[in-house]
Design a protein around this motif. Structure first.
Motif, mmCIF file in Angstrom:
data_model
loop_
_atom_site.group_PDB
_atom_site.id
_atom_site.type_symbol
_atom_site.label_atom_id
_atom_site.label_comp_id
_atom_site.label_asym_id
_atom_site.label_seq_id
_atom_site.Cartn_x
_atom_site.Cartn_y
_atom_site.Cartn_z
ATOM 1 N N GLU A 59 45.551 -45.066 -40.005
ATOM 2 C CA GLU A 59 46.502 -45.296 -39.715
ATOM 3 C C GLU A 59 47.475 -45.313 -40.567
ATOM 4 O O GLU A 59 49.040 -45.277 -40.847
ATOM 5 N N ILE A 60 46.836 -46.531 -41.917
ATOM 6 C CA ILE A 60 47.703 -47.226 -43.308
ATOM 7 C C ILE A 60 48.523 -45.769 -43.645
ATOM 8 O O ILE A 60 49.750 -46.187 -43.553
ATOM 9 N N GLN A 61 47.698 -44.659 -44.122
ATOM 10 C CA GLN A 61 48.045 -43.869 -45.096
ATOM 11 C C GLN A 61 49.409 -42.788 -44.311
ATOM 12 O O GLN A 61 50.089 -42.554 -44.520
ATOM 13 N N LYS A 62 49.771 -43.085 -42.363
ATOM 14 C CA LYS A 62 50.888 -42.179 -41.959
ATOM 15 C C LYS A 62 51.521 -43.508 -41.744
ATOM 16 O O LYS A 62 52.964 -42.679 -42.052
ATOM 17 N N GLN A 80 51.832 -35.736 -48.131
ATOM 18 C CA GLN A 80 50.224 -35.773 -48.560
ATOM 19 C C GLN A 80 49.908 -37.023 -48.696
ATOM 20 O O GLN A 80 48.746 -37.448 -48.837
ATOM 21 N N VAL A 81 51.069 -38.400 -48.825
ATOM 22 C CA VAL A 81 50.295 -39.706 -48.831
ATOM 23 C C VAL A 81 49.383 -39.621 -47.488
ATOM 24 O O VAL A 81 47.890 -40.462 -47.399
ATOM 25 N N GLY A 82 49.956 -39.217 -46.045
ATOM 26 C CA GLY A 82 49.019 -39.061 -44.767
ATOM 27 C C GLY A 82 47.941 -38.036 -44.689
ATOM 28 O O GLY A 82 47.535 -38.989 -43.851
ATOM 29 N N GLU A 83 48.324 -37.168 -45.596
ATOM 30 C CA GLU A 83 46.604 -36.441 -45.142
ATOM 31 C C GLU A 83 45.984 -35.594 -45.629
ATOM 32 O O GLU A 83 45.397 -35.494 -45.647
ATOM 33 N N ALA A 84 46.122 -36.488 -47.450
ATOM 34 C CA ALA A 84 45.250 -36.690 -48.654
ATOM 35 C C ALA A 84 44.212 -37.487 -47.608
ATOM 36 O O ALA A 84 44.181 -38.461 -47.100
ATOM 37 N N SER A 85 42.624 -37.376 -48.301
ATOM 38 C CA SER A 85 41.570 -37.789 -47.833
ATOM 39 C C SER A 85 41.727 -39.486 -48.090
ATOM 40 O O SER A 85 40.771 -40.623 -47.792
ATOM 41 N N HIS A 86 42.174 -39.916 -49.365
ATOM 42 C CA HIS A 86 41.977 -41.204 -50.152
ATOM 43 C C HIS A 86 43.972 -41.076 -50.823
ATOM 44 O O HIS A 86 43.822 -39.988 -51.147
ATOM 45 N N VAL A 87 44.190 -42.560 -50.889
ATOM 46 C CA VAL A 87 45.267 -42.908 -52.266
ATOM 47 C C VAL A 87 44.934 -43.664 -52.922
ATOM 48 O O VAL A 87 44.534 -44.886 -52.335
ATOM 49 N N LEU A 88 45.067 -43.025 -54.088
ATOM 50 C CA LEU A 88 44.054 -43.897 -55.243
ATOM 51 C C LEU A 88 46.561 -44.450 -55.582
ATOM 52 O O LEU A 88 46.933 -44.271 -56.251
ATOM 53 N N ILE A 89 46.467 -46.241 -55.371
ATOM 54 C CA ILE A 89 47.213 -46.662 -56.023
ATOM 55 C C ILE A 89 47.355 -47.939 -57.402
ATOM 56 O O ILE A 89 45.978 -48.636 -57.139
ATOM 57 N N PHE A 90 47.736 -46.643 -58.244
ATOM 58 C CA PHE A 90 47.568 -47.319 -59.492
ATOM 59 C C PHE A 90 48.875 -49.259 -59.608
ATOM 60 O O PHE A 90 50.282 -48.339 -59.410
ATOM 61 N N ALA A 91 48.481 -50.165 -60.220
ATOM 62 C CA ALA A 91 49.308 -51.289 -59.299
ATOM 63 C C ALA A 91 49.059 -52.294 -60.577
ATOM 64 O O ALA A 91 48.363 -52.546 -60.710
ATOM 65 N N PRO A 126 52.697 -51.710 -57.727
ATOM 66 C CA PRO A 126 52.500 -50.780 -57.144
ATOM 67 C C PRO A 126 53.187 -49.638 -58.358
ATOM 68 O O PRO A 126 54.286 -50.059 -58.299
ATOM 69 N N VAL A 127 52.926 -49.002 -58.969
ATOM 70 C CA VAL A 127 53.870 -48.313 -59.792
ATOM 71 C C VAL A 127 53.515 -46.695 -60.219
ATOM 72 O O VAL A 127 54.480 -45.566 -59.375
ATOM 73 N N VAL A 128 52.457 -46.023 -59.489
ATOM 74 C CA VAL A 128 52.916 -44.540 -59.046
ATOM 75 C C VAL A 128 50.912 -44.179 -58.119
ATOM 76 O O VAL A 128 50.296 -45.764 -58.545
ATOM 77 N N VAL A 129 51.170 -43.406 -57.662
ATOM 78 C CA VAL A 129 50.027 -43.344 -56.624
ATOM 79 C C VAL A 129 49.872 -41.809 -56.932
ATOM 80 O O VAL A 129 50.246 -40.453 -57.207
ATOM 81 N N LEU A 130 48.666 -41.549 -56.369
ATOM 82 C CA LEU A 130 47.583 -40.038 -56.327
ATOM 83 C C LEU A 130 46.520 -40.294 -55.290
ATOM 84 O O LEU A 130 45.803 -40.569 -55.152
ATOM 85 N N PRO A 131 47.562 -39.672 -54.472
ATOM 86 C CA PRO A 131 46.341 -38.976 -53.267
ATOM 87 C C PRO A 131 45.981 -37.782 -53.589
ATOM 88 O O PRO A 131 46.385 -36.647 -54.774
ATOM 89 N N ILE A 132 44.484 -37.839 -53.494
ATOM 90 C CA ILE A 132 43.634 -36.723 -53.534
ATOM 91 C C ILE A 132 42.706 -36.638 -53.009
ATOM 92 O O ILE A 132 42.831 -37.213 -51.543
ATOM 93 N N GLY A 133 42.358 -34.839 -53.167
ATOM 94 C CA GLY A 133 41.511 -34.174 -51.274
ATOM 95 C C GLY A 133 41.551 -32.867 -51.883
ATOM 96 O O GLY A 133 40.819 -32.733 -53.807
ATOM 97 N N TYR A 134 41.748 -32.269 -50.692
ATOM 98 C CA TYR A 134 41.529 -30.825 -50.977
ATOM 99 C C TYR A 134 42.294 -29.945 -50.539
ATOM 100 O O TYR A 134 43.005 -30.099 -49.525
ATOM 101 N N ARG A 135 43.250 -29.444 -50.966
ATOM 102 C CA ARG A 135 43.615 -28.625 -50.435
ATOM 103 C C ARG A 135 44.034 -27.546 -49.431
ATOM 104 O O ARG A 135 42.602 -27.251 -49.592
ATOM 105 N N SER A 136 45.413 -26.953 -48.691
ATOM 106 C CA SER A 136 44.866 -26.845 -47.810
ATOM 107 C C SER A 136 44.703 -25.160 -47.988
ATOM 108 O O SER A 136 45.747 -24.508 -49.198
#
Ligand SMILES: Cc1cc2nc3c(=O)[nH]c(=O)nc-3n(C[C@H](O)[C@H](O)[C@H](O)COP(=O)(O)O)c2cc1C
Length: 210
Positions: free
Chosen positions: A55-58, A69-80, A177-187
């Motif tokens: 929900e928050i990702q969307k 990709q922020v909404g569809e990724a499994s997780h989002v790693l936020i570097f702050a 936050p300075v950079v974010v990294l959505p992670i997951g598996y490619r479609s």
């Protein structure tokens, strides 16, 4: 696979298969890789926020230049980065150092003074730039670790740091936050694309001085 093969496999993935989730074990491994990153004076002036809430990702998509990709990724790693780096940061580091290495505080006195001097020379803007550089080293480490684990990612600077700060309640924690990294598996669609990497030819990248 060796590291070069893994790095060739890695690509900035914009289309994640949202039904595929990264295991807790692998997420923890990525966070640990980030924590093991080398940083200036060892001060680690940043944190990684692990967001795993569809929900928050969307909700973050509009604050990410509509990058889905922020909404569809499994997780989002936020570097702050920490926005309150000060003498307390050094004291906390030294306390930890003493605990982990079981040494006397007096043996770290010179180190303490040189760290204090270094920080005191920076104004707030310089400190932010310095902290951001450290966070980016961790970004690289985490992306490489992800590739090694065959986890897809997409580094992203295209987002609104203040909005992220607000939506995730980070300001109260002195984090930006300075950079974010959505992670997951490619479609499947992304797998089909499989485009070759565009990089400088190695001879135009390396300069040898013998
Ligand atoms: C710091 C950084 C920020 C980036 N920001 C974005 C971004 O906001 N959106 C995006 O789609 N890709 C972003 N990228 C991905 C790059 O466009 C991509 O890494 C580059 O084109 C090389 O392609 P490759 O990673 O697939 O080899 C970013 C990459 C880095 C390292």
């Amino acid at each position: 696979m060796n590291i070069i093969e893994s790095l060739k496999w890695r690509a900035a993935v914009r289309n994640f298969d949202s039904s595929k989730k990264v295991s807790t074990e692998n997420v923890n491994a990525l966070v640990e890789a980030g924590n093991l990153t080398a940083t200036s004076m060892g001060l680690q002036p940043f944190k990684i926020i692990v967001l795993h809430n569809e929900e928050i990702q969307k909700e973050l998509i509009p604050y990410s230049y509509n990058q889905k990709q922020v909404g569809e990724a499994s997780h989002v790693l936020i570097f702050a980065i920490e926005t309150n780096v000060n003498q307390q940061t050094i004291d906390n580091y030294l306390e930890r150092h003493i605990e982990v290495r079981n040494v006397e505080a007096s043996s770290l006195e010179n180190y303490k003074n040189s760290m204090s001097n270094y920080l005191s020379m920076m104004d707030e803007e310089t400190k932010k730039t310095w902290a951001t550089k450290q966070a980016y080293i961790a970004l690289g480490t985490v992306m490489t670790a992800a590739a090694d684990l065959k986890i897809d990612s997409c580094a992203m600077e295209g987002f609104d740091p203040e909005k992220y700060q607000e939506m995730l309640g980070l300001k109260e924690e002195n984090l930006l936050p300075v950079v974010v990294l959505p992670i997951g598996y490619r479609s499947e669609e992304e797998m089909m694309a499989g485009l070759p990497k565009v990089r400088k030819a190695l001879e135009n990248f390396v300069i040898e001085k013998n």
